[in-house]
Design an enzyme around this catalytic site. Structure first.
Site, PDB file in Angstrom:
ATOM      1  N   ASP A   1       0.857  -1.182   0.000  1.00 20.45           N
ATOM      2  CA  ASP A   1       0.000   0.000   0.000  1.00 20.45           C
ATOM      3  C   ASP A   1       0.901   1.241   0.000  1.00 20.45           C
ATOM      4  OD1 ASP A   1      -2.247  -1.733   0.439  1.00 20.45           O
ATOM      5  OD2 ASP A   1      -1.628  -1.845   2.534  1.00 20.45           O
TER       6      ASP A   1
ATOM      7  N   ASP B   1      -1.540  -2.604  -4.734  1.00 15.76           N
ATOM      8  CA  ASP B   1      -2.420  -2.975  -3.630  1.00 15.76           C
ATOM      9  C   ASP B   1      -3.217  -1.723  -3.258  1.00 15.76           C
ATOM     10  OD1 ASP B   1      -3.606  -4.680  -1.835  1.00 15.76           O
ATOM     11  OD2 ASP B   1      -2.017  -4.544  -0.352  1.00 15.76           O
TER      12      ASP B   1
ATOM     13  N   ASP C   1      -4.387   1.704   3.711  1.00 15.30           N
ATOM     14  CA  ASP C   1      -5.095   0.664   4.437  1.00 15.30           C
ATOM     15  C   ASP C   1      -4.942   0.885   5.940  1.00 15.30           C
ATOM     16  OD1 ASP C   1      -5.856  -0.377   2.031  1.00 15.30           O
ATOM     17  OD2 ASP C   1      -4.851  -2.303   2.274  1.00 15.30           O
TER      18      ASP C   1
ATOM     19  N   ARG D   1     -13.780   0.460  -2.750  1.00 19.57           N
ATOM     20  CA  ARG D   1     -13.201   0.655  -1.412  1.00 19.57           C
ATOM     21  C   ARG D   1     -12.876   2.122  -1.122  1.00 19.57           C
ATOM     22  NH1 ARG D   1      -8.917  -4.422  -0.827  1.00 19.57           N
ATOM     23  NH2 ARG D   1     -10.419  -6.067  -1.322  1.00 19.57           N
TER      24      ARG D   1
END
Ligand code: CA
Ligand code: CA
Length: 440
Positions: A220, A259, A263, A318
């Site tokens: 990430d 990715d 996060d 997301r």
């Protein structure tokens, strides 16, 4: 109003000015605040500015002494600054765009690793689709891939210590290919930085991930892992020169080298993400990364995050996907592109409050796709506008997706908010104020 130095969003500045002036003159009106505009590197979130302000609050490196203020222009110098100074509060100023991705992918490959051999060995017609590669030995193509990935991992990840502020200088600071690890620490501020997503040089083939298999990647741009009190403010996250549309396909599947952008996982808590741009990406923000019992034991009661005045532009999904957390999302602007999948993912035991947001959807994309139900978890949604019209996100979702009915009422009421803008004003405010280069 937001452009004024002494009102609105920069209320911490105003409070500082008022306190100083009160001490000197007993009146708050005698002295113009701009004479006391602090170094942005020492700014902290205003009182009640989201979950980051909860409890002890978030101050990052605001208390750093002069010996622990660093200015860096290279990845090596940045990592050295992170490691320096023991547990002293520190400020790291980033100047210009720092390449964090190394000279090339080949430079990370271990001797013997060969991608063509990898592709031949694990082709579905040879290897099949029933068995993943986890048991492959170290001298196999997968083992050599693992070893190569470990070398890239060590290079592009940077670990942020407690009591740290990382801030871009001016309007063009950032990282290409960095993976910022805010792991198991308290009190971190990250501001005014443009992150171009890292590219995993060695994605792993998993034949068992979906019926068709998948290429899976690490890294990430930033991850908040088991950490508390984090303020992510005025940053920009994109895929830069490497959007998914430029990535190749192998075995008929996209060779996914990205990715997440940000996060928030493993019991992380008290995070505020304000005035950021999250753009041009697929799986953007994951809050809680598993439904498993062991993960639930760590995440339940945590993952409390506030998103406000962020621009979520041209994403697939997301924004965020939520598990477990009490997540407050208000005054954000969501701009969907042709690849839009969903915005908010309603995952296991999530407690999302989505209020006063603005959504701009192209024709052909229904407002029912703003919410996506993964698990049975209630949502609060109020005063949201879609293409300029007030829209009940839950009602329109339930009408468009009757097989996945969502219940209303997240079971808590956010109190940690500063100014709440009318959702009608949000697109203009956020589009002009969010992202790196827009600190003022
Ligand atoms: Ca490079
Ligand atoms: Ca991730």
């Amino acid at each position: 109003m937001r452009r004024s130095k002494c009102h609105g969003r920069v209320s911490a500045v105003a409070v500082g000015c008022t306190a100083l002036v009160l001490a000197v003159t007993g009146t708050a009106s005698a002295q113009p605040c701009h004479q006391h505009t602090p170094d942005p590197a020492r700014q902290v979130p205003a009182a009640k500015d989201g979950w980051a302000s909860y409890g002890t609050g978030t101050s990052g490196g605001a208390k750093a002494d002069a010996a622990h203020v660093y200015t860096v222009t290279t990845w090596d110098a940045f990592k050295a600054a992170l490691a320096d100074g023991g547990d002293q509060p520190k400020i790291i100023k980033v100047k210009g765009t720092i390449d964090a991705d190394g000279p090339s992918c080949d430079s990370f490959a271990v001797p013997g690793y060969d991608f063509d051999t990898y592709l031949k060995t694990y082709a579905p017609e040879t290897w099949g689709r029933d068995k993943d590669l986890s048991a492959e030995p170290d001298d196999s193509p997968e083992g050599l891939r693992r070893a190569s990935q470990a070398r890239q991992d060590a290079y592009i990840k940077a670990y942020v210590p407690a009591d740290t502020t990382i801030i871009g200088v001016g309007k063009d600071a950032g990282f290409n290919g960095a993976s910022l690890q805010i792991k198991d620490v308290d009190n971190v501020i990250v501001r005014n930085l443009a992150f171009e997503s890292p590219l995993d040089c060695f994605p792993q083939w998993d034949p068992t991930d979906t019926a068709d298999g998948n290429w899976n990647s690490e890294y990430d741009s930033a991850v908040v892992y088991g950490s508390t009190h984090v303020w992510m403010d005025h940053n920009t996250f994109t895929d830069g020169d490497h959007p998914d549309s430029t990535l190749p396909h192998y075995y008929g599947r996209i060779y996914e080298q990205h990715d997440g952008e940000l996060d928030i996982v493993k019991g992380a808590d008290y995070v505020t993400a304000s005035w950021n741009v999250f753009a041009d990406h697929d799986k953007t923000i994951l809050i809680g990364n598993s439904d498993s019992a062991s993960t639930a034991a760590v995440d339940r009661g945590h993952l409390k995050t506030t998103f406000h005045h962020n621009l979520f532009s041209n994403l697939v999904e997301r924004a965020p996907r939520v598990r477990f957390g009490q997540v407050d999302s208000y005054n954000n602007h969501f701009v969907a592109g042709a690849d839009h999948g969903y915005s908010y993912g309603i995952g296991m035991e999530s407690q999302l409050v989505a209020e006063h947001n603005a959504f701009t959807l192209p024709s052909g994309i229904g407002a029912g796709t703003i919410l996506k139900k993964w698990k049975e978890a209630p949502v609060t949604a109020a005063d949201n506008y879609v293409n300029g019209r007030p829209t009940d996100l839950i009602a329109v979702h339930n009408a468009e997706v009757p097989a996945e009915i969502l219940q209303s009422g997240a079971g808590w009421t956010p109190t940690l908010r500063t100014r709440v803008d009318s959702p009608r004003a949000v697109p203009a405010l956020v589009d002009h104020g969010a992202g790196a280069g827009h600190l003022r």
